[in-house]
Design a protein around this motif. Structure first.
Motif, PDB file in Angstrom:
ATOM      1  N   ARG A 197     -12.259  14.936  10.942  1.00 15.14           N
ATOM      2  CA  ARG A 197     -11.938  13.212  10.785  1.00 15.14           C
ATOM      3  C   ARG A 197     -12.169  13.078   9.574  1.00 15.14           C
ATOM      4  NH1 ARG A 197     -16.306  13.457  15.196  1.00 15.14           N
ATOM      5  NH2 ARG A 197     -17.653  12.672  13.491  1.00 15.14           N
ATOM      6  N   ARG A 198     -12.760  13.633   8.668  1.00 11.26           N
ATOM      7  CA  ARG A 198     -12.726  13.077   7.173  1.00 11.26           C
ATOM      8  C   ARG A 198     -11.208  13.430   6.449  1.00 11.26           C
ATOM      9  NH1 ARG A 198     -18.586  14.659   4.798  1.00 11.26           N
ATOM     10  NH2 ARG A 198     -19.749  12.831   5.717  1.00 11.26           N
ATOM     11  N   THR A 199     -10.940  14.520   7.086  1.00  9.05           N
ATOM     12  CA  THR A 199      -9.619  15.085   6.520  1.00  9.05           C
ATOM     13  C   THR A 199      -8.262  14.286   7.042  1.00  9.05           C
ATOM     14  OG1 THR A 199     -10.448  17.426   6.286  1.00  9.05           O
ATOM     15  CG2 THR A 199      -7.827  17.033   6.542  1.00  9.05           C
ATOM     16  N   THR A 200      -8.450  14.079   8.513  1.00  7.13           N
ATOM     17  CA  THR A 200      -7.401  13.172   9.064  1.00  7.13           C
ATOM     18  C   THR A 200      -7.476  11.703   8.608  1.00  7.13           C
ATOM     19  OG1 THR A 200      -7.674  14.345  11.261  1.00  7.13           O
ATOM     20  CG2 THR A 200      -6.651  12.186  11.201  1.00  7.13           C
ATOM     21  N   ASN A 201      -8.710  11.359   8.209  1.00 10.90           N
ATOM     22  CA  ASN A 201      -8.790   9.808   7.514  1.00 10.90           C
ATOM     23  C   ASN A 201      -8.206   9.892   6.088  1.00 10.90           C
ATOM     24  OD1 ASN A 201      -9.878   7.207   7.271  1.00 10.90           O
ATOM     25  ND2 ASN A 201     -11.108   8.060   5.663  1.00 10.90           N
ATOM     26  N   LYS A 202      -8.341  10.962   5.349  1.00  7.77           N
ATOM     27  CA  LYS A 202      -7.567  11.004   4.039  1.00  7.77           C
ATOM     28  C   LYS A 202      -6.054  11.006   3.916  1.00  7.77           C
ATOM     29  CE  LYS A 202     -11.575  13.011   1.521  1.00  7.77           C
ATOM     30  NZ  LYS A 202     -12.153  14.085   0.963  1.00  7.77           N
ATOM     31  N   MET A 203      -5.602  11.806   5.045  1.00  8.30           N
ATOM     32  CA  MET A 203      -4.278  11.920   5.286  1.00  8.30           C
ATOM     33  C   MET A 203      -3.394  10.555   5.716  1.00  8.30           C
ATOM     34  SD  MET A 203      -4.226  15.840   7.352  1.00  8.30           S
ATOM     35  CE  MET A 203      -2.374  15.753   7.483  1.00  8.30           C
ATOM     36  N   VAL A 204      -4.191   9.833   6.519  1.00  7.33           N
ATOM     37  CA  VAL A 204      -3.615   8.794   7.107  1.00  7.33           C
ATOM     38  C   VAL A 204      -3.805   7.545   5.957  1.00  7.33           C
ATOM     39  CG1 VAL A 204      -4.072   6.829   8.607  1.00  7.33           C
ATOM     40  CG2 VAL A 204      -4.086   9.177   9.408  1.00  7.33           C
ATOM     41  N   HIS A 205      -4.871   7.418   5.054  1.00  9.89           N
ATOM     42  CA  HIS A 205      -5.108   6.830   3.998  1.00  9.89           C
ATOM     43  C   HIS A 205      -3.719   7.109   3.172  1.00  9.89           C
ATOM     44  CE1 HIS A 205      -6.969   4.476   1.102  1.00  9.89           C
ATOM     45  NE2 HIS A 205      -6.633   5.410   0.272  1.00  9.89           N
ATOM     46  N   VAL A 206      -3.671   8.426   2.819  1.00  2.00           N
ATOM     47  CA  VAL A 206      -2.504   8.575   1.730  1.00  2.00           C
ATOM     48  C   VAL A 206      -1.158   8.197   2.128  1.00  2.00           C
ATOM     49  CG1 VAL A 206      -1.134  10.400   0.564  1.00  2.00           C
ATOM     50  CG2 VAL A 206      -3.766  10.499   0.615  1.00  2.00           C
ATOM     51  N   LEU A 207      -0.838   8.307   3.489  1.00  2.00           N
ATOM     52  CA  LEU A 207       0.247   7.838   4.115  1.00  2.00           C
ATOM     53  C   LEU A 207       0.680   6.508   4.225  1.00  2.00           C
ATOM     54  CD1 LEU A 207       2.838   8.837   6.056  1.00  2.00           C
ATOM     55  CD2 LEU A 207       1.343   8.528   7.965  1.00  2.00           C
ATOM     56  N   PHE A 208      -0.444   5.739   4.440  1.00  2.00           N
ATOM     57  CA  PHE A 208      -0.418   4.292   4.465  1.00  2.00           C
ATOM     58  C   PHE A 208      -0.091   3.939   2.748  1.00  2.00           C
ATOM     59  CE2 PHE A 208      -2.914   3.517   8.534  1.00  2.00           C
ATOM     60  CZ  PHE A 208      -1.913   3.939   8.926  1.00  2.00           C
ATOM     61  N   PHE A 209      -0.803   4.358   2.117  1.00  2.35           N
ATOM     62  CA  PHE A 209      -0.556   4.375   0.313  1.00  2.35           C
ATOM     63  C   PHE A 209       0.819   4.422   0.138  1.00  2.35           C
ATOM     64  CE2 PHE A 209      -0.577   5.440  -3.941  1.00  2.35           C
ATOM     65  CZ  PHE A 209      -1.223   4.133  -4.596  1.00  2.35           C
ATOM     66  N   LEU A 210       1.393   5.739   0.673  1.00  5.02           N
ATOM     67  CA  LEU A 210       2.882   5.881   0.350  1.00  5.02           C
ATOM     68  C   LEU A 210       3.865   4.935   0.838  1.00  5.02           C
ATOM     69  CD1 LEU A 210       2.831   9.840   0.568  1.00  5.02           C
ATOM     70  CD2 LEU A 210       2.779   8.461  -1.452  1.00  5.02           C
ATOM     71  N   CYS A 211       3.580   4.525   1.948  1.00  2.00           N
ATOM     72  CA  CYS A 211       4.485   3.600   2.630  1.00  2.00           C
ATOM     73  C   CYS A 211       4.513   2.158   1.987  1.00  2.00           C
ATOM     74  CB  CYS A 211       4.066   3.238   4.032  1.00  2.00           C
ATOM     75  SG  CYS A 211       4.383   4.976   5.363  1.00  2.00           S
TER      76      CYS A 211
END
Length: 288
Positions: A13-27
């Motif tokens: 869950r923490r890994t998924t949260n970080k990946m989604v966070h990075v994705l939203f930041f890049l967008c």
């Protein structure tokens, strides 16, 4: 074993949260970079043309002599019509729906239609304005027809914003007013509206900002791109900033692209000023 499985699930869950966070930041970063590049290009092209001569001259077929005076005055005329109509009708409608209308089928139908109208494409309002104001009422291709059309465009926005601001007023304030002998109208005027005013003003100014930047409805009712004289009444033909900018951007001479960029800078200054005013008024009345 159970503890290790729970630990792995937490790590996943923490890994998924970080990946989604990075994705939203890049967008978000992509949008910011694109906006920054666009603003840089506009400033680079138009800053040299934005001077007093540009603000006080009419449009011309020569880029060096072209100015935005006529379009700026036309925009101000348009806002003089849209602002009072939008504020009075929009806020009055919101007060009726929230404070007076009963929760029956009629009020629900009205509420649903207002919410739907807020998402209707602006070109539809242009067709409506052309049919009703230009042809049926015979206002012609005038400032009055344009102002009424733009009023229809932004009315649903300010009604919804005003309703949300009125809903946010605590019910105990109304009860306190009633307990002190106030009737419903007194409560609305002296308690509800002052408390809801920051949200109402913010919604009104932001909706007017949209009206300034809209082009399609005004093109439909016949706002022209070139006028050699200033409008002197609400029945005069007119042009506005977005239409003038669009006209310059379609000119074959490359210098007109720089003139259009100067017009974009002026339009952005107006929009940012209105947004800053909305923030100032909201903060001022919230403190009160």
């Amino acid at each position: 074993m159970a503890h290790s499985k729970e630990t792995r699930r937490i790590q996943q869950r923490r890994t998924t949260n970080k990946m989604v966070h990075v994705l939203f930041f890049l967008c978000t970063l992509i949008g910011i970079i694109a906006l920054a590049l666009l603003l840089f290009d506009v400033l680079r092209k138009g800053a040299g043309y934005l001077d007093w001569q540009f603000l006080t001259s009419n449009s011309s077929r020569f880029p060096a002599k072209a100015g935005i005076k006529t379009a700026l005055v036309g925009t101000l005329w348009l806002m003089l019509i849209v602002t009072p109509l939008t504020f009075i009708i929009g806020v009055s409608t919101a007060i009726y729906l929230e404070e007076y209308a009963k929760n029956n089928w009629f009020s629900r139908v009205v509420q649903i239609n207002i919410s739907n109208l807020a998402g209707v494409p602006s070109i539809v309002y242009g067709l409506l304005g052309l049919t009703i104001f230009v042809r049926y009422f015979d206002f012609g291709r005038s400032i009055l027809a344009g102002g009424l059309t733009m009023t229809l465009l932004v009315l649903p926005i300010i009604i919804v914003a005003s309703q949300e601001a009125i809903k946010a007023v605590p019910m105990n304030l109304r009860h306190a007013s009633y307990a002190l002998g106030g009737n419903r109208w007194t409560t609305v005027v002296r308690v509800v509206l002052p408390s809801a005013l920051p949200g109402i003003l913010t919604g009104a100014i932001l909706s007017l900002s949209r009206a300034i930047g809209e082009t399609a409805p005004l093109v439909m009712i016949g706002a022209v791109s070139y006028i050699a004289f200033l409008p002197n009444s609400i029945f005069s033909p007119f042009t506005v900033l977005p239409i003038q900018i669009f006209s310059w951007s379609n000119q074959p001479k490359e210098e007109f692209q720089n003139v259009a960029a100067a017009g974009i800078i002026l339009l952005l200054i107006l929009l940012l000023t209105m947004n800053a005013l909305a923030i100032f008024l909201r903060n001022k009345y919230q403190r009160k």
